[in-house]
Design a protein around this motif. Structure first.
Motif, mmCIF file in Angstrom:
data_model
loop_
_atom_site.group_PDB
_atom_site.id
_atom_site.type_symbol
_atom_site.label_atom_id
_atom_site.label_comp_id
_atom_site.label_asym_id
_atom_site.label_seq_id
_atom_site.Cartn_x
_atom_site.Cartn_y
_atom_site.Cartn_z
ATOM 1 N N TYR A 30 0.997 -1.751 0.309
ATOM 2 C CA TYR A 30 -0.144 -0.148 -0.478
ATOM 3 C C TYR A 30 1.004 1.218 -0.198
ATOM 4 O O TYR A 30 0.644 2.293 -1.063
ATOM 5 N N PRO A 31 1.757 1.777 1.005
ATOM 6 C CA PRO A 31 2.568 2.848 0.543
ATOM 7 C C PRO A 31 3.130 2.677 -1.104
ATOM 8 O O PRO A 31 3.169 3.998 -0.968
ATOM 9 N N ASP A 32 3.388 1.503 -1.881
ATOM 10 C CA ASP A 32 4.252 1.853 -2.909
ATOM 11 C C ASP A 32 2.926 1.857 -3.928
ATOM 12 O O ASP A 32 3.211 3.514 -4.582
ATOM 13 N N PHE A 33 1.758 1.725 -3.875
ATOM 14 C CA PHE A 33 0.957 2.272 -4.320
ATOM 15 C C PHE A 33 0.232 3.840 -3.880
ATOM 16 O O PHE A 33 0.386 4.077 -5.225
ATOM 17 N N VAL A 55 0.640 6.742 -7.154
ATOM 18 C CA VAL A 55 -1.228 7.692 -7.613
ATOM 19 C C VAL A 55 -1.044 8.880 -7.116
ATOM 20 O O VAL A 55 -1.127 9.488 -7.565
ATOM 21 N N ASP A 56 -0.037 9.007 -6.471
ATOM 22 C CA ASP A 56 0.103 10.679 -5.785
ATOM 23 C C ASP A 56 1.094 11.541 -7.460
ATOM 24 O O ASP A 56 1.033 12.707 -7.317
ATOM 25 N N ALA A 57 1.722 10.317 -7.550
ATOM 26 C CA ALA A 57 2.585 10.896 -8.790
ATOM 27 C C ALA A 57 1.918 11.252 -9.842
ATOM 28 O O ALA A 57 2.081 12.453 -10.545
ATOM 29 N N LEU A 58 1.110 10.380 -9.747
ATOM 30 C CA LEU A 58 0.141 10.689 -11.159
ATOM 31 C C LEU A 58 -0.516 11.466 -10.530
ATOM 32 O O LEU A 58 -1.029 13.230 -11.573
ATOM 33 N N LEU A 59 -1.202 12.225 -9.456
ATOM 34 C CA LEU A 59 -2.042 13.363 -8.520
ATOM 35 C C LEU A 59 -0.897 14.763 -9.334
ATOM 36 O O LEU A 59 -1.655 16.055 -9.144
ATOM 37 N N ALA A 85 5.032 1.051 -9.411
ATOM 38 C CA ALA A 85 5.699 1.780 -10.577
ATOM 39 C C ALA A 85 5.858 3.202 -9.733
ATOM 40 O O ALA A 85 4.764 3.609 -9.428
ATOM 41 N N VAL A 86 6.639 4.454 -10.162
ATOM 42 C CA VAL A 86 6.725 5.787 -9.730
ATOM 43 C C VAL A 86 6.724 6.142 -11.375
ATOM 44 O O VAL A 86 8.163 6.390 -11.354
ATOM 45 N N PRO A 87 5.826 6.875 -11.731
ATOM 46 C CA PRO A 87 5.985 8.002 -13.332
ATOM 47 C C PRO A 87 6.225 9.410 -12.989
ATOM 48 O O PRO A 87 6.253 9.288 -11.945
ATOM 49 N N LYS A 88 7.547 9.468 -13.129
ATOM 50 C CA LYS A 88 8.814 10.238 -13.426
ATOM 51 C C LYS A 88 7.051 11.642 -13.098
ATOM 52 O O LYS A 88 5.508 11.698 -14.107
ATOM 53 N N LYS A 89 7.484 12.902 -12.807
ATOM 54 C CA LYS A 89 6.478 13.974 -13.325
ATOM 55 C C LYS A 89 5.471 14.675 -14.690
ATOM 56 O O LYS A 89 4.638 14.819 -14.782
ATOM 57 N N ALA A 127 9.145 5.481 -16.207
ATOM 58 C CA ALA A 127 9.027 5.733 -14.529
ATOM 59 C C ALA A 127 9.640 4.192 -14.400
ATOM 60 O O ALA A 127 10.482 4.004 -14.874
ATOM 61 N N SER A 128 9.907 5.001 -13.113
ATOM 62 C CA SER A 128 10.930 3.404 -11.793
ATOM 63 C C SER A 128 10.160 2.474 -11.550
ATOM 64 O O SER A 128 8.761 2.617 -11.259
ATOM 65 N N HIS A 129 10.785 1.679 -11.976
ATOM 66 C CA HIS A 129 10.199 -0.046 -10.739
ATOM 67 C C HIS A 129 10.893 -0.701 -9.692
ATOM 68 O O HIS A 129 12.370 -0.253 -10.240
ATOM 69 N N LYS A 130 9.778 -0.679 -8.771
ATOM 70 C CA LYS A 130 10.535 -0.819 -7.840
ATOM 71 C C LYS A 130 10.860 -2.714 -7.531
ATOM 72 O O LYS A 130 10.793 -3.274 -8.343
ATOM 73 N N ILE A 131 12.376 -2.153 -7.365
ATOM 74 C CA ILE A 131 13.411 -3.972 -6.787
ATOM 75 C C ILE A 131 13.455 -4.166 -6.202
ATOM 76 O O ILE A 131 14.393 -3.699 -5.608
ATOM 77 N N TYR A 132 12.286 -4.378 -5.558
ATOM 78 C CA TYR A 132 12.630 -5.565 -4.023
ATOM 79 C C TYR A 132 13.673 -6.853 -3.833
ATOM 80 O O TYR A 132 14.424 -7.203 -5.150
ATOM 81 N N GLN A 133 13.854 -7.261 -2.895
ATOM 82 C CA GLN A 133 15.602 -7.550 -3.015
ATOM 83 C C GLN A 133 15.180 -8.945 -3.334
ATOM 84 O O GLN A 133 15.969 -9.963 -3.859
ATOM 85 N N TYR A 134 13.665 -9.348 -3.208
ATOM 86 C CA TYR A 134 13.658 -10.549 -3.395
ATOM 87 C C TYR A 134 13.605 -11.097 -4.772
ATOM 88 O O TYR A 134 13.953 -12.252 -5.533
#
Length: 303
Positions: free
Chosen positions: A15-18, A22-26, A93-97, A211-218
């Motif tokens: 949820y924090p990543d979500f 969303v905040d990046a999209l807004l 994922a976090v899209p750039k502004k 857009a950046s993609h979070k690469i978790y350790q697993y």
């Protein structure tokens, strides 16, 4: 041109990543953006989304039936969207502004029916130096061998791709075609292959839409990568059965690997030996073999 961005989510753990997505999209530099949130079978997450974003006029959320799966989430988002363009991304994922602005710019300059952008790595823990960049697609990042310039391609990544909504709906969205959804990766490939065959156009790739993609350790663990490579090979064969002659880009990438990248890596290792170079070369061979075995398994499974 209104752009509806579909963001699927399903877990409180993400949820924090979500929210970051969303905040990046807004806060995009492009004004006419709608965020369509599809919550997959989790009422707790749906209620949380409603509490946090219910007052945002540009955010609409829907609760799908239990475990609808990624195909249904993408298609449901496109149906519920009100924009002329439907863009797909992920909750990690976090899209750039200026992501949406760059997509729209490409639509207008090329009179395109589909546009996608570049995925970069956001290493959540530490960067996994042993992963060769030729196989970055396994972790959802634009890989070595993908075009560096703006041009037409078959498809980009599912977390950074968009379509004219009417075209997407006319083609019936992303189809599963009887293939086990838990095994098949790169489902957008099937849709984009049909898009190219029917409309005679591919996806306009613009590297400025990032857009950046979070690469978790697993996702950096060797076992996970090898299994991912196996199912990637299997998926390519499965998609070939759904859409014949859809594997030209993979064939070209394989030629680049065998004729350019691997010889260059061997030469660099001989000229300037290092543990990192040796590990990356070894991992490249392992992942290439796993992909090939998965493809052969697909041939047996889908003959």
């Amino acid at each position: 041109m209104k752009v509806s961005v579909v963001v699927p989510t399903y877990s409180l753990d993400r949820y924090p990543d979500f929210c970051e997505c969303v905040d990046a999209l807004l806060t995009q530099t492009y004004d006419d953006v709608e965020v369509v949130v599809i919550v997959d079978g989790n009422e707790v997450v749906y209620e949380r989304v409603s509490e946090d974003y219910g007052d945002e006029e540009s955010v609409v959320s829907y609760l799908s039936h239990d475990d609808a799966g990624p195909l249904s989430r993408a298609n449901m988002g496109a149906i519920q969207a009100s924009g002329e363009v439907v863009a797909l991304t992920d909750d990690d994922a976090v899209p750039k502004k200026d992501w949406v602005e760059q997509l729209v710019d490409a639509y207008e300059r090329h009179d395109a029916i589909a546009v996608g952008g570049k995925m970069t790595a956001d290493w959540v823990d530490i960067k996994a130096e042993y992963i060769p960049e030729e196989f970055y697609f396994l972790i959802g990042v634009t890989h070595r061998g993908f075009p560096m310039e703006e041009r037409e391609v078959r498809n980009t990544f599912g977390a950074n791709i968009s379509f004219k909504r009417d075209v997407f709906l006319k083609l019936g969205g992303i189809k599963q075609g009887g293939i086990d959804p838990s095994s098949v990766q790169g489902r957008e490939t099937e849709f984009c292959s049909r898009l190219g065959q029917i409309y005679g156009e591919g996806v306009i790739y613009t590297p400025d839409a990032v857009a950046s993609h979070k690469i978790y350790q697993y996702r950096t663990e060797p076992k996970w990568l090898v299994e991912r490579a196996f199912w990637q090979g299997y998926s390519k064969r499965a998609i070939e059965k759904l859409v014949p002659e859809s594997s030209d880009e993979e064939s070209e990438q394989l030629r680049r690997l065998l004729l350019r990248y691997i010889p260059r890596r061997i030469w660099n290792l001989l000229v300037s030996p290092s543990k990192t170079r040796a590990t990356q070369l070894a991992m490249l061979f392992v992942l290439l073999a796993a992909t090939g075995i998965g493809y052969l398994y697909g041939i047996l499974r889908w003959r």
